[in-house]
Design a protein around this motif. Sequence first.
Motif, PDB file in Angstrom:
ATOM      1  N   MET A 211       8.362   4.605  -1.685  1.00  0.00           N
ATOM      2  CA  MET A 211       7.922   5.763  -2.310  1.00  0.00           C
ATOM      3  C   MET A 211       7.433   5.523  -3.653  1.00  0.00           C
ATOM      4  SD  MET A 211       7.862   8.985   0.272  1.00  0.00           S
ATOM      5  CE  MET A 211       6.230   9.509  -0.526  1.00  0.00           C
ATOM      6  N   ASP A 212       8.703   4.671  -4.436  1.00  0.00           N
ATOM      7  CA  ASP A 212       8.896   4.685  -5.359  1.00  0.00           C
ATOM      8  C   ASP A 212       8.056   3.836  -6.860  1.00  0.00           C
ATOM      9  OD1 ASP A 212      10.147   7.763  -5.616  1.00  0.00           O
ATOM     10  OD2 ASP A 212      12.060   6.775  -6.030  1.00  0.00           O
ATOM     11  N   PHE A 213       8.479   3.043  -5.450  1.00  0.00           N
ATOM     12  CA  PHE A 213       7.739   1.252  -5.689  1.00  0.00           C
ATOM     13  C   PHE A 213       5.744   1.908  -5.433  1.00  0.00           C
ATOM     14  CE2 PHE A 213       5.983  -2.918  -4.132  1.00  0.00           C
ATOM     15  CZ  PHE A 213       6.144  -3.041  -5.296  1.00  0.00           C
ATOM     16  N   PHE A 214       5.844   2.237  -4.979  1.00  0.00           N
ATOM     17  CA  PHE A 214       4.111   2.600  -4.201  1.00  0.00           C
ATOM     18  C   PHE A 214       3.641   3.668  -5.360  1.00  0.00           C
ATOM     19  CE2 PHE A 214       0.777   5.432  -2.717  1.00  0.00           C
ATOM     20  CZ  PHE A 214       0.047   4.520  -2.440  1.00  0.00           C
ATOM     21  N   ASP A 215       4.446   4.492  -5.572  1.00  0.00           N
ATOM     22  CA  ASP A 215       3.994   5.348  -6.512  1.00  0.00           C
ATOM     23  C   ASP A 215       3.395   4.714  -8.308  1.00  0.00           C
ATOM     24  OD1 ASP A 215       4.050   7.276  -5.315  1.00  0.00           O
ATOM     25  OD2 ASP A 215       5.448   7.995  -5.788  1.00  0.00           O
ATOM     26  N   GLY A 216       4.604   3.574  -8.635  1.00  0.00           N
ATOM     27  CA  GLY A 216       4.794   2.422  -9.862  1.00  0.00           C
ATOM     28  C   GLY A 216       3.351   1.473  -9.452  1.00  0.00           C
ATOM     29  N   GLN A 217       2.892   1.280  -8.555  1.00  0.00           N
ATOM     30  CA  GLN A 217       2.493  -0.211  -8.477  1.00  0.00           C
ATOM     31  C   GLN A 217       0.374   0.322  -7.555  1.00  0.00           C
ATOM     32  OE1 GLN A 217       3.455  -3.180  -8.773  1.00  0.00           O
ATOM     33  NE2 GLN A 217       5.051  -2.673  -9.897  1.00  0.00           N
ATOM     34  N   ARG A 218       0.524   1.704  -7.487  1.00  0.00           N
ATOM     35  CA  ARG A 218      -0.690   2.287  -7.106  1.00  0.00           C
ATOM     36  C   ARG A 218      -2.218   1.379  -7.283  1.00  0.00           C
ATOM     37  NH1 ARG A 218      -1.015   7.110  -4.873  1.00  0.00           N
ATOM     38  NH2 ARG A 218       0.662   8.606  -4.920  1.00  0.00           N
ATOM     39  N   ASP A 219      -2.857   0.839  -8.123  1.00  0.00           N
ATOM     40  CA  ASP A 219      -3.638   0.329  -8.743  1.00  0.00           C
ATOM     41  C   ASP A 219      -3.473  -1.351  -8.088  1.00  0.00           C
ATOM     42  OD1 ASP A 219      -4.282   1.974 -10.370  1.00  0.00           O
ATOM     43  OD2 ASP A 219      -4.076   1.091 -11.822  1.00  0.00           O
ATOM     44  N   SER A 220      -2.666  -1.281  -7.717  1.00  0.00           N
ATOM     45  CA  SER A 220      -1.786  -3.273  -6.413  1.00  0.00           C
ATOM     46  C   SER A 220      -2.663  -3.278  -5.218  1.00  0.00           C
ATOM     47  CB  SER A 220      -0.782  -3.656  -6.660  1.00  0.00           C
ATOM     48  OG  SER A 220       0.127  -2.909  -6.649  1.00  0.00           O
ATOM     49  N   PHE A 221      -2.386  -2.012  -4.694  1.00  0.00           N
ATOM     50  CA  PHE A 221      -3.480  -1.170  -3.329  1.00  0.00           C
ATOM     51  C   PHE A 221      -4.821  -0.791  -3.130  1.00  0.00           C
ATOM     52  CE2 PHE A 221       1.673  -1.027  -3.861  1.00  0.00           C
ATOM     53  CZ  PHE A 221       2.009  -1.951  -2.857  1.00  0.00           C
ATOM     54  N   LEU A 222      -5.177  -1.219  -3.769  1.00  0.00           N
ATOM     55  CA  LEU A 222      -6.333  -0.439  -4.361  1.00  0.00           C
ATOM     56  C   LEU A 222      -7.554  -0.828  -3.004  1.00  0.00           C
ATOM     57  CD1 LEU A 222      -8.834   0.526  -5.282  1.00  0.00           C
ATOM     58  CD2 LEU A 222      -9.144  -1.608  -6.711  1.00  0.00           C
ATOM     59  N   GLU A 223      -7.843   0.117  -2.084  1.00  0.00           N
ATOM     60  CA  GLU A 223      -8.421  -0.454  -1.011  1.00  0.00           C
ATOM     61  C   GLU A 223     -10.127  -0.630  -2.128  1.00  0.00           C
ATOM     62  OE1 GLU A 223      -8.758  -2.117   1.456  1.00  0.00           O
ATOM     63  OE2 GLU A 223      -6.519  -1.782   2.150  1.00  0.00           O
ATOM     64  N   PRO A 224     -10.803  -2.595  -2.465  1.00  0.00           N
ATOM     65  CA  PRO A 224     -11.670  -2.686  -2.548  1.00  0.00           C
ATOM     66  C   PRO A 224     -13.181  -1.895  -2.626  1.00  0.00           C
ATOM     67  CG  PRO A 224     -11.414  -4.390  -1.896  1.00  0.00           C
ATOM     68  CD  PRO A 224     -10.186  -3.912  -1.523  1.00  0.00           C
ATOM     69  N   GLU A 225     -14.307  -1.889  -3.160  1.00  0.00           N
ATOM     70  CA  GLU A 225     -15.228  -1.579  -2.049  1.00  0.00           C
ATOM     71  C   GLU A 225     -15.953  -2.463  -0.948  1.00  0.00           C
ATOM     72  OE1 GLU A 225     -20.322  -0.135  -3.157  1.00  0.00           O
ATOM     73  OE2 GLU A 225     -19.386  -1.944  -5.002  1.00  0.00           O
ATOM     74  N   ALA A 226     -16.375  -1.521  -0.200  1.00  0.00           N
ATOM     75  CA  ALA A 226     -16.878  -1.931   1.021  1.00  0.00           C
ATOM     76  C   ALA A 226     -18.373  -1.563   1.869  1.00  0.00           C
ATOM     77  CB  ALA A 226     -15.395  -1.663   2.769  1.00  0.00           C
ATOM     78  N   VAL A 227     -18.238  -3.038   2.289  1.00  0.00           N
ATOM     79  CA  VAL A 227     -19.997  -2.677   2.890  1.00  0.00           C
ATOM     80  C   VAL A 227     -19.906  -2.442   4.631  1.00  0.00           C
ATOM     81  CG1 VAL A 227     -22.374  -3.903   2.685  1.00  0.00           C
ATOM     82  CG2 VAL A 227     -21.003  -3.289   0.450  1.00  0.00           C
TER      83      VAL A 227
END
Length: 501
Positions: A211-227
Motif C-alpha cells: 500500500m505504501d508503494f502504491f501510494d508513492g507510485q499511483r500515477d504508474s497504475f493509471l488506467e488510460p481513457e477507454a472507448v
Amino acid sequence: MIKLFRHKGVTKKILWVVASLIIISFVFGGLALRYGSAFSLSQSAGKAFGRNISLQEFQKNYRDVRDQAIMMHGADAEKYMPMMDMDSETWTRIILLKAAQERNIKVTDMEVVQYIGSIPFFLRNGQFDKRLYANIVENVFHREARDFEEGLRNQIKIMKIFAPALKKINITGEMVRQKYERRNQKVQVNYLLLSPDSFTGSINPSDKELMDFFDGQRDSFLEPEAVNASIITVALSAKASNEEKTKAAAAADAIFQKLNEGADLAATAQTYNAAIKDTGFFNIDTPNTDLSWSFELLQQVFTAKTGDILKPVESPSGYQIVKVAEKKVAFIPEFTAVKDKVKAAYIKNKATAAAAAKANELQKILAGKIKEGVSFTAAAGELKLNVKQTDFFGMGEYVQEIGLSDDFTSAAFKLNKDNPLSDVVVTSRGPAILHWVATQPIDAKKFEAVKKEFENSLFAEERVKVMNDTLRTLRENAKLENYLNKINASQKKAMDKMRVR
C-alpha cells in the motif's frame, strides 16, 4: 514579374538551395476549400508572439508553403501528401517571418531575381526563360507573378534568419575521422549480466509495504481513457473490381448519412447488408485487434464524443463506419483492484535494486583483481559468475541477448586496452559489467574513398541541428495559440446543420 529580369546579364547565382533550407514537409491543398464563405477571413486563426494572426494572413502563408512544396518535391510532391501537416508548416512559416520582421531583415529585388534564376523549373537549356516562368507560375503554381515573387521574397527572409548560425559550422578533418570511426568501428566485449529474476525469491512484501508503494507510485497504475465502439463494415474482398469498390463506398456513405440523421444502427446496417461488431472497451495503447485500425482512425475515435459517428474509412476488410458507443475517462483504480499488479511492480523494483547493488559490489571486486593481474574471465570464475562474449558490433546495432541498448553500446565503445573494465551498466535485462576484448579498426582505404561524401553528410546533419535549434527557440518564444481546430469544429457543425435541412 520583377522588371530586372528584362535586363541582360543578370547573374544567375545560386544564393540559396530550397531543399537545404528548412527540413520541413509540405502538402498541397487550398485553404479556401477548407473555410467556407460563412467564415470571415478577418477572424483570428491564432496568436504568435502575442499578436493575432487572421485567417487571411494564415491563408496567404499557406499558399506560399504550397509553392515551396512544389519546388522542393516537384513531380513527387503528391507522394508526400499523406505524411505532411500543412497547418503546422504554415504556422512555422508565420513564426519565422515574425522573427525576420523583429530582426528588420530586408530582401532586395536583385536577391529575388537571383533566387528565381537559381530554380531549375524556370530554366531552358541552362538559361532563365521568361515565357516558361510566366507559364509555370500561372498553370502550375496558380498564382499571380507578383504574389508568387513576394512569397519568394519572404522565403529568402527566412533563409537569412538561419544564415549567421550556419556560417559558424566548422567541420574539421579530425572531426570527420572521429565521427567516421565512431560509426564504423566495431567492438567486442565480455560481460556479466545479473538478472533481477535471480533476486525475487526472498522478496515477500506485506500488505502495508504494498500500500505504501502504491501510494508513492499511483500515477504508474493509471488506467488510460477507454472507448467502446460499434463498427459497421461494408465488406469488400481484396480482389474487388473498381465497380464493386465504388458501390461499397457509396453504401458506406449512405449508412454514414442515415446514422447522422438519427436512423437505427442495426436496421440501417441490415438494409445495406453490412456487419456490426462491438469492440468492447479498449485504450489507445491496446486497440481491439479484431478490427482494422489505423493510427489516424484511433486518434479520431479518442477525440470524438460519445455518440459521434466517424466518416467511412477504407480498410483491408472493406469500408468501416465507427460509432463511439461509450467512453471511460482515465482514472487511478483502488489498491484492491490492482493489488496483483502492485505486488509484481514492487517485487520487480526491489529485485532490480538488489541486482544493481550486487553488481556494484562485484564490479569493485573485479576491478581489484584485474589490477592485481588476474584476467576478467579468471576473476569472474573465482566468483562463480557466468561470463558471456559478444560478437563484434557497431554503434546502434543489436547485441545478442542484450538487444538494442544505447547505454551498453556507449559503455563498450569507451573501453580499450588501457581502460578495459566498465562501471555497472543498466540494461533492460538487468545490470551488466563489461570488459573489453578487442576493437576492430576502420578500413583506411574505404575511409579515404568516402571521406568527402561523409564530410558533406556531417555538414548536412549539423546544418539541420542548427536550424532545428533555432526553430525550437522561436516556437517557444512565439507561445503559439492555434484556433484552427475550433474553427474547423464550428465549420463541421454548420455543415451538419445544412445537411440535416
